[in-house]
Scaffold this active site. Sequence first.
Site, PDB file in Angstrom:
ATOM      1  N   TYR A 156      15.233 -13.907  52.396  1.00 43.23           N
ATOM      2  CA  TYR A 156      14.240 -13.237  53.257  1.00 43.23           C
ATOM      3  C   TYR A 156      14.519 -13.589  54.727  1.00 43.23           C
ATOM      4  CZ  TYR A 156      10.023 -11.940  55.659  1.00 43.23           C
ATOM      5  OH  TYR A 156       9.162 -11.381  56.577  1.00 43.23           O
ATOM      6  N   GLY A 187       4.475 -14.890  62.639  1.00 39.62           N
ATOM      7  CA  GLY A 187       4.526 -15.904  61.592  1.00 39.62           C
ATOM      8  C   GLY A 187       3.630 -15.435  60.454  1.00 39.62           C
ATOM      9  N   VAL A 189       0.890 -13.818  58.480  1.00 42.32           N
ATOM     10  CA  VAL A 189      -0.086 -12.747  58.675  1.00 42.32           C
ATOM     11  C   VAL A 189      -0.699 -12.471  57.309  1.00 42.32           C
ATOM     12  CG1 VAL A 189      -0.457 -10.392  59.509  1.00 42.32           C
ATOM     13  CG2 VAL A 189       1.520 -11.709  60.333  1.00 42.32           C
TER      14      VAL A 189
HETATM   15  C1  8X3 Z   1       6.595 -13.666  57.317  1.00 40.08           C
HETATM   16  C2  8X3 Z   1       6.620 -15.052  57.812  1.00 40.08           C
HETATM   17  O1  8X3 Z   1       6.529 -17.483  57.155  1.00 40.08           O
HETATM   18  O2  8X3 Z   1       5.124 -15.967  55.901  1.00 40.08           O
HETATM   19  O3  8X3 Z   1       7.595 -12.920  57.930  1.00 40.08           O
HETATM   20  O4  8X3 Z   1       7.525 -15.955  55.583  1.00 40.08           O
HETATM   21  S1  8X3 Z   1       6.444 -16.154  56.541  1.00 40.08           S
END
Ligand code: 8X3
Length: 264
Positions: A156, A187, A189
């Site tokens: 990811y 971050g 959400v």
């Molecule tokens: C989402 C951020 O840290 O929840 O892109 O994977 S996190």
Amino acid sequence: MNLTGKTVFLTGASAGIGAATALAFAAEGARLLLAARRLDKLSKVAEAAQARGAQAVHSIPLDVRDQPAVAAAVAALPAEWAEIDILVNNAGLSRGLDKVHQGSIEDWDEMIDTNVKGLLYVTRAVVPGMVERGSGHIVNLGSTAGELTYPNGAVYCATKAAEKAINDGLRQDLLGTPLRVSSIDPGMVETDFSRVRFRGDEARAAKVYQGLQPLTPEDVADAILWAVSRPAHVNIAHVLMTPVAQANSLLFHRETTGTMGNTR
Ligand code: 8X3
């Protein structure tokens, strides 16, 4: 810049940050071209956007992973929707939280196909028209995960690092045109993000946000709106935003336990 009457193409518009962004643009009187796989969910967002003040709304079923379908959908847009002013590359997801050597190939493919290849396919279909018309703004959804890799999230995080590279590369490639390119990098959400990641495991998804106040989809929509409404000579390259309880993708603080850490 005034967003009234601007045509905004928004992918992943049926939920989460996409839906909140649709409503935020609607309140500014924009014209919304909404794309998502799930038309039933999308039609609810379209209705809400119309009620919120969108000048017009047009919904199209679209799986950004399907390159021929993306090219065909953009080529087949009715004339009054063909001149896109703002593209928001929002469609994206995470699947699983696993060590690389134990990861699921299927999960990797889904993330890479959506977050990287899908973003490229839509960009490739929409940006030539913007270049021809000499006007346009591309907003890509990045993440704190693209800045700093966290354990069990390598793939990811890699897709979001790729988004960062594509965002920065596209801005360089478009230098000398009036087009603008921005990345909004949130971050944590609270959306369906963790429910999707854990394939509907509600308890596990809820734990991700336990004891801290995450960003809302509206917070992110607000940043997107800010980036696109700067004067025409201003380009916002990146907006890195987190909840106050999150320092970066590796470190957050949970009130309930008083602990700091990176356990998702
Ligand atoms: C989402 C951020 O840290 O929840 O892109 O994977 S996190």
